[in-house]
Design a protein around this motif. Structure first.
Motif, mmCIF file in Angstrom:
data_model
loop_
_atom_site.group_PDB
_atom_site.id
_atom_site.type_symbol
_atom_site.label_atom_id
_atom_site.label_comp_id
_atom_site.label_asym_id
_atom_site.label_seq_id
_atom_site.Cartn_x
_atom_site.Cartn_y
_atom_site.Cartn_z
ATOM 1 N N ARG A 164 39.431 29.147 40.480
ATOM 2 C CA ARG A 164 39.086 29.471 39.654
ATOM 3 C C ARG A 164 37.979 28.771 39.145
ATOM 4 O O ARG A 164 36.583 29.439 39.238
ATOM 5 N N ASP A 184 34.404 34.815 32.562
ATOM 6 C CA ASP A 184 35.628 36.032 33.116
ATOM 7 C C ASP A 184 34.838 37.148 34.023
ATOM 8 O O ASP A 184 35.426 37.491 34.888
ATOM 9 N N LYS A 232 32.384 37.560 44.186
ATOM 10 C CA LYS A 232 33.715 36.768 45.039
ATOM 11 C C LYS A 232 32.769 36.365 46.567
ATOM 12 O O LYS A 232 31.530 36.634 47.001
ATOM 13 N N ASP A 280 34.075 34.792 37.229
ATOM 14 C CA ASP A 280 34.815 34.979 38.170
ATOM 15 C C ASP A 280 34.965 36.202 38.650
ATOM 16 O O ASP A 280 35.890 36.510 39.996
ATOM 17 N N LYS A 281 34.655 37.764 37.831
ATOM 18 C CA LYS A 281 35.772 38.834 38.732
ATOM 19 C C LYS A 281 35.144 39.438 39.223
ATOM 20 O O LYS A 281 35.515 40.242 40.061
ATOM 21 N N LYS A 282 33.910 39.618 39.555
ATOM 22 C CA LYS A 282 32.444 40.386 39.965
ATOM 23 C C LYS A 282 31.917 39.651 41.425
ATOM 24 O O LYS A 282 31.489 39.988 42.260
#
Length: 443
Positions: A348, A294, A301, A297-299
């Motif tokens: 994802r 998680d 790009k 995935d957020k950090k």
């Protein structure tokens, strides 16, 4: 040979490749010269057939090979020079379909390149790792479960009726059309009611019998029964009940511990504690791994190849459709259109797959031959008696080996990141861990 870029948009690339007629002719000549020493033809000694005759005889056949090799060579040279790694097999199309010998070859090539994955400072990722200690209650519960599996049966009070879960000791004689059949007779047979070890309906009819009773049990053999001469036939089993026994859990003591290979009860408790804490550790790792994914995935790009995302979304939609329609085994069903949720999940998965692969490659993470062998052996145990056939299947199936290797590689990469991230242990209860695991399953 000319390579001209025609598309450069995001990860999409397009090129026009021109192989000149002269280059193609030289390629054919090389192939003929290579083959000439081994060619035998009537009227000529081996290796002395004139090149012009060889070209007339074999040139047309070699032309196709030369065209394919030239185009492949041009593409490979381009990929090597550019450093591009196609996300999927490049699309190639010859544009001058009216080509004839002596013409140049014009080919359009298109693909999506794999993205450049940015470096990640794993030390800035903060994670909590649940730690659960096996308390006395958990150990006692496990001991109780072991005692149940080691249960004995003791005679019920005289005249007691058999209940589901009881053991009845019976003599029986089975008959079909009034005649005994082979394998249909036994004496002093201990049958646990509810175990479903006999023909469907047999055990149900013995519930309520008492020691000394005689009971005619009427059943019908299943249509798919392994003995073909009995399949689908009605039978009567003449049963004499010799004893009715109730289950008694084994007493939790040193003797029971020895049944499970431990020296004494204390040693068994130690083994149970270690096993439980290993199970807790595995569950906690799954929770921490999800938190890590998680966070990544957020950090992190970067652009994703649309072709990979679309393919993954299609697979997700297809699998979920089959999960909701378990009766449909084949693929003879309407086309399944992925939804926005399917595509979001696909993005994802593709992102994390590319990211973990890049991290593993840079860290030189590898699955060793010994680890692969162990994984194959673990799989082979699921096919008792067919281990050799399974090993042969694995040797011949590279895709299956990749399916075995992929999760092992991912876990090793995750462990590598755990070592670099800021992971803090937090002691929690078993209930807290259970809720966290259930939350994973609900997502």
């Amino acid at each position: 040979m000319q390579v001209t870029e025609t598309l450069n948009e995001g990860l999409k690339r397009g090129y026009q490749i021109v192989v000149t007629a002269e280059e193609l002719d030289n390629k054919v000549s090389e192939k003929l010269a290579e083959a000439q020493p081994d060619v035998e033809m009537k009227g000529f000694r081996k290796g002395k057939v004139p090149m012009a005759l060889l070209r007339k005889q074999f040139g047309q056949r070699l032309m196709g090979e030369a065209m394919q090799e030239s185009i492949d060579g041009a593409l490979n040279s381009h990929l090597e020079e550019s450093g591009d790694r196609p996300a999927q097999q490049p699309q190639m199309k010859m544009t001058n379909e009216d080509w004839k010998e002596g013409d140049d070859i014009n080919v359009e090539v298109s693909y999506e390149r794999l993205p450049d994955v940015p470096e990640t400072d794993f030390s800035r990722i903060k994670l909590e790792r649940m730690v659960v200690k096996a308390d006395d209650a958990a150990v006692d519960e496990a001991l109780g479960n072991l005692a149940d599996t080691a249960q004995n049966f003791e005679d019920r009070r005289k005249g007691s009726k058999a209940k589901d879960g009881d053991q009845v000791v019976i003599d029986f004689l089975g008959k079909v059309d009034g005649e005994p059949f082979e394998g249909g007779q036994a004496d002093d047979y201990p049958l646990v009611l509810g175990s479903n070890s006999f023909i469907p309906g047999f055990e149900d009819q013995l519930v309520g019998v008492k020691a000394g009773d005689e009971k005619a049990v009427e059943v019908t053999f299943p249509e798919e029964y392994q003995a073909e001469h009995l399949a689908g036939k009605a039978a009567v089993f003449e049963c004499t009940v010799k004893a009715v026994k109730e289950p008694k859990a084994a007493e939790i003591n040193d003797d029971m511990a020895k049944q499970f290979g431990a020296e004494d009860l204390a040693a068994l408790k130690t083994q149970i504690t270690e096993r439980l804490e290993e199970e807790y550790k595995g569950a906690a790792r799954a929770v921490t791994k999800r938190a890590l994914l998680d966070a990544l995935d957020k950090k992190v790009k970067f652009d994703l190849p649309e072709s990979l995302v679309d393919a993954e979304a299609g697979q997700i939609a297809h699998q979920l459709w089959h999960d909701e329609n378990p009766d449909v085994e084949g693929h003879d069903h309407p086309e399944i259109e992925p939804t926005k949720d399917h595509k979001k999940l696909a993005e994802r998965r593709v992102k994390l797959g590319l990211l973990l692969a890049d991290i593993g490659q840079k860290a030189e993470v590898q699955v060793t031959d010994a680890e692969m062998t162990q994984a194959i052996m673990n799989q082979a145990r699921q096919y008792p008696g067919q281990e050799r056939q399974f090993f042969e299947f694995v040797q011949q199936n590279a895709q299956f080996r990749q399916q075995l290797q992929a999760p092992m590689f991912e876990d090793k990469v995750v462990d590598h990141i755990f070592e670099l991230a800021a992971v803090k242990d937090k002691e929690v209860s078993k209930d807290d861990l259970t809720k966290a695991v259930e939350a994973l399953e609900d997502e």
